[in-house]
Design a protein around this motif. Sequence first.
Motif, PDB file in Angstrom:
ATOM      1  N   LEU A 110       7.503  18.974  49.028  1.00 25.91           N
ATOM      2  CA  LEU A 110       7.909  19.925  47.996  1.00 25.91           C
ATOM      3  C   LEU A 110       9.376  19.732  47.623  1.00 25.91           C
ATOM      4  N   ALA A 111      10.211  19.446  48.632  1.00 29.56           N
ATOM      5  CA  ALA A 111      11.637  19.220  48.349  1.00 29.56           C
ATOM      6  C   ALA A 111      11.829  17.976  47.481  1.00 29.56           C
ATOM      7  N   ILE A 112      11.059  16.932  47.732  1.00 27.93           N
ATOM      8  CA  ILE A 112      11.152  15.705  46.925  1.00 27.93           C
ATOM      9  C   ILE A 112      10.669  15.959  45.494  1.00 27.93           C
ATOM     10  N   VAL A 113       9.575  16.726  45.353  1.00 25.85           N
ATOM     11  CA  VAL A 113       9.076  17.058  44.018  1.00 25.85           C
ATOM     12  C   VAL A 113      10.125  17.849  43.241  1.00 25.85           C
ATOM     13  N   ARG A 114      10.797  18.791  43.917  1.00 20.86           N
ATOM     14  CA  ARG A 114      11.843  19.565  43.243  1.00 20.86           C
ATOM     15  C   ARG A 114      12.977  18.656  42.792  1.00 20.86           C
ATOM     16  N   LEU A 115      13.349  17.691  43.612  1.00 17.43           N
ATOM     17  CA  LEU A 115      14.419  16.766  43.239  1.00 17.43           C
ATOM     18  C   LEU A 115      14.012  15.927  42.027  1.00 17.43           C
ATOM     19  N   VAL A 116      12.769  15.450  42.001  1.00 16.91           N
ATOM     20  CA  VAL A 116      12.280  14.652  40.865  1.00 16.91           C
ATOM     21  C   VAL A 116      12.283  15.482  39.590  1.00 16.91           C
ATOM     22  N   LEU A 117      11.868  16.744  39.687  1.00 15.85           N
ATOM     23  CA  LEU A 117      11.872  17.617  38.517  1.00 15.85           C
ATOM     24  C   LEU A 117      13.288  17.879  38.024  1.00 15.85           C
ATOM     25  N   ALA A 118      14.217  18.078  38.960  1.00 12.97           N
ATOM     26  CA  ALA A 118      15.612  18.317  38.565  1.00 12.97           C
ATOM     27  C   ALA A 118      16.177  17.104  37.826  1.00 12.97           C
ATOM     28  N   ILE A 119      15.901  15.913  38.335  1.00 16.18           N
ATOM     29  CA  ILE A 119      16.386  14.691  37.672  1.00 16.18           C
ATOM     30  C   ILE A 119      15.740  14.541  36.293  1.00 16.18           C
ATOM     31  N   SER A 120      14.450  14.847  36.181  1.00 12.90           N
ATOM     32  CA  SER A 120      13.757  14.735  34.893  1.00 12.90           C
ATOM     33  C   SER A 120      14.333  15.704  33.878  1.00 12.90           C
ATOM     34  N   CYS A 121      14.599  16.938  34.292  1.00 10.10           N
ATOM     35  CA  CYS A 121      15.184  17.923  33.374  1.00 10.10           C
ATOM     36  C   CYS A 121      16.566  17.472  32.900  1.00 10.10           C
ATOM     37  N   LEU A 122      17.372  16.934  33.816  1.00 12.39           N
ATOM     38  CA  LEU A 122      18.707  16.461  33.437  1.00 12.39           C
ATOM     39  C   LEU A 122      18.607  15.280  32.472  1.00 12.39           C
ATOM     40  N   ALA A 123      17.664  14.389  32.745  1.00  7.98           N
ATOM     41  CA  ALA A 123      17.515  13.224  31.861  1.00  7.98           C
ATOM     42  C   ALA A 123      17.131  13.648  30.452  1.00  7.98           C
ATOM     43  N   LEU A 124      16.209  14.604  30.323  1.00  2.50           N
ATOM     44  CA  LEU A 124      15.822  15.088  28.991  1.00  2.50           C
ATOM     45  C   LEU A 124      16.993  15.747  28.279  1.00  2.50           C
ATOM     46  N   GLN A 125      17.807  16.490  29.023  1.00  2.00           N
ATOM     47  CA  GLN A 125      18.972  17.141  28.412  1.00  2.00           C
ATOM     48  C   GLN A 125      19.977  16.110  27.920  1.00  2.00           C
ATOM     49  N   LEU A 126      20.228  15.084  28.733  1.00  2.00           N
ATOM     50  CA  LEU A 126      21.192  14.056  28.332  1.00  2.00           C
ATOM     51  C   LEU A 126      20.700  13.296  27.103  1.00  2.00           C
ATOM     52  N   ILE A 127      19.417  12.967  27.078  1.00  2.00           N
ATOM     53  CA  ILE A 127      18.866  12.239  25.931  1.00  2.00           C
ATOM     54  C   ILE A 127      18.905  13.097  24.671  1.00  2.00           C
ATOM     55  N   ALA A 128      18.562  14.378  24.824  1.00  2.00           N
ATOM     56  CA  ALA A 128      18.511  15.272  23.657  1.00  2.00           C
ATOM     57  C   ALA A 128      19.892  15.493  23.046  1.00  2.00           C
ATOM     58  N   PHE A 129      20.956  15.513  23.887  1.00  2.00           N
ATOM     59  CA  PHE A 129      22.306  15.813  23.382  1.00  2.00           C
ATOM     60  C   PHE A 129      23.220  14.589  23.445  1.00  2.00           C
ATOM     61  N   ASN A 130      22.609  13.404  23.380  1.00  2.00           N
ATOM     62  CA  ASN A 130      23.384  12.159  23.313  1.00  2.00           C
ATOM     63  C   ASN A 130      24.408  12.053  24.437  1.00  2.00           C
ATOM     64  N   PHE A 131      23.959  12.411  25.639  1.00  2.00           N
ATOM     65  CA  PHE A 131      24.771  12.308  26.846  1.00  2.00           C
ATOM     66  C   PHE A 131      26.055  13.129  26.781  1.00  2.00           C
ATOM     67  N   ALA A 132      25.998  14.178  25.992  1.00  2.00           N
ATOM     68  CA  ALA A 132      27.153  15.073  25.935  1.00  2.00           C
ATOM     69  C   ALA A 132      27.106  16.035  27.119  1.00  2.00           C
ATOM     70  N   LEU A 133      28.298  16.459  27.573  1.00  2.00           N
ATOM     71  CA  LEU A 133      28.380  17.375  28.711  1.00  2.00           C
ATOM     72  C   LEU A 133      28.268  18.809  28.200  1.00  2.00           C
ATOM     73  N   THR A 134      27.113  19.396  28.373  1.00  2.00           N
ATOM     74  CA  THR A 134      26.874  20.782  27.961  1.00  2.00           C
ATOM     75  C   THR A 134      26.718  21.660  29.199  1.00  2.00           C
ATOM     76  N   ASP A 135      26.652  22.967  28.932  1.00  2.00           N
ATOM     77  CA  ASP A 135      26.461  23.898  30.063  1.00  2.00           C
ATOM     78  C   ASP A 135      25.140  23.634  30.775  1.00  2.00           C
ATOM     79  N   THR A 136      24.089  23.336  29.993  1.00  2.00           N
ATOM     80  CA  THR A 136      22.776  23.074  30.586  1.00  2.00           C
ATOM     81  C   THR A 136      22.807  21.817  31.444  1.00  2.00           C
ATOM     82  N   VAL A 137      23.499  20.786  30.950  1.00  2.00           N
ATOM     83  CA  VAL A 137      23.626  19.550  31.733  1.00  2.00           C
ATOM     84  C   VAL A 137      24.347  19.820  33.042  1.00  2.00           C
ATOM     85  N   ALA A 138      25.412  20.613  32.971  1.00  2.00           N
ATOM     86  CA  ALA A 138      26.170  20.930  34.182  1.00  2.00           C
ATOM     87  C   ALA A 138      25.310  21.706  35.186  1.00  2.00           C
ATOM     88  N   ILE A 139      24.517  22.645  34.674  1.00  2.00           N
ATOM     89  CA  ILE A 139      23.672  23.448  35.563  1.00  2.00           C
ATOM     90  C   ILE A 139      22.630  22.577  36.252  1.00  2.00           C
TER      91      ILE A 139
END
Length: 377
Positions: free
Chosen positions: A10-39
């Motif tokens: 479960l801990a590994i699945v949570r880590l994979v999900l966290a990385i996936s969410c960050l990757a989608l945020q970076l792609i959506a905002f052209n790798f800009a540093l936003t509050d969501t990316v920081a979170i």
Amino acid sequence: MLPHSWRKFLAIVRLVLAISCLALQLIAFNFALTDTVAIFTVYILYSVAMALRGGLEETSFSMLALAIDFLMFLLAAVAPVPYGHWIAAVFYGYLQISAVLLHNWWKTVGVSVASVIGLYIAAPLHGSILLPVLIAGGIVAIALATERDHLEERLSHTSRQSVLYRYDAEKAREAERQRIAADFHDGPLQSFISFSIRLELIRKLLLRDKNAATDELTQLQGICKNQVNELRAFVRSMRPMDVEGSLNATLRRVVEQFQKDSGIPTTFLSADFLEPAEPEISLEVLQIVREALYNVQKHSKATRVAVSVNKNDRSLEITIEDNGSGFPFSGKYSLDELEMLRLGPTSIKRRVRTLGAEMLLDSKPGQGAGLLIRLAS
């Protein structure tokens, strides 16, 4: 308790999900540093730390870990990014699995209700797609959590019963060991002591009166023969008893074998009766009859024994009567009275109590004894 390997998964699945969410945020905002990316970056660090150290779920802060995961799911669900509804749906599945496996059913209900309300209030871009998934997934998760709690309760009850059964079994083994020790002390041990004394007497008589020594030796041979028969009966009484065919037929064989071994005329009378529903009951009844007959052979000096089985509307009655010396006490006593006065055969009393049956012992010193076992049908 959930296995450690499952918690790691479960801990590994949570880590994979966290990385996936960050990757989608970076792609959506052209790798800009936003509050969501920081979170999500902080969430990745938290996931890594928890995967390495075992996670908050294994401590008293398990509710805090669930709250953090819920907030991250809500953030992923409301984020307007491409394919965000897919990652949010997977995140929700992880969240419900964690709630079902690691928490009580009411926490699973809380997660399901809070997810639906939170998504409805936030009115995200993916709300219309995710709401049916959240509602259906929540219903399934609540049902699974309720069933898990029910199974855990049954397992806990079974574990407590197992402890009690082991305790009762140990008490029964200890009582049986004491009975065997007492039987050997009163029987073979005393006989061997007597043999030793009389052999010494024979040795001395051989020096003075060979005829008297011969007579003494003949008597000793008779005692030895009786002791061998008694030991054989004792060993046979210790062997496991099997119900071959009906209880009625097996009882008849036990009585016939007793008559053959002891040489005591024995009658067996039985009416037709319904077999006990559980085989263990039949085995206990057989053991009671066998022990009672062994006691008659060993102690009573009886010349006649009668065993009978009667059936009425409410109970099955087994009676063993003999015309021997009886018990040292006189009168009729129930099981409770015998236990209170510490009288009667201990092993038989214990077996009768285990069966939840009734017992009546009628002793007439010098005239015989009768044992009545009444078993509810």
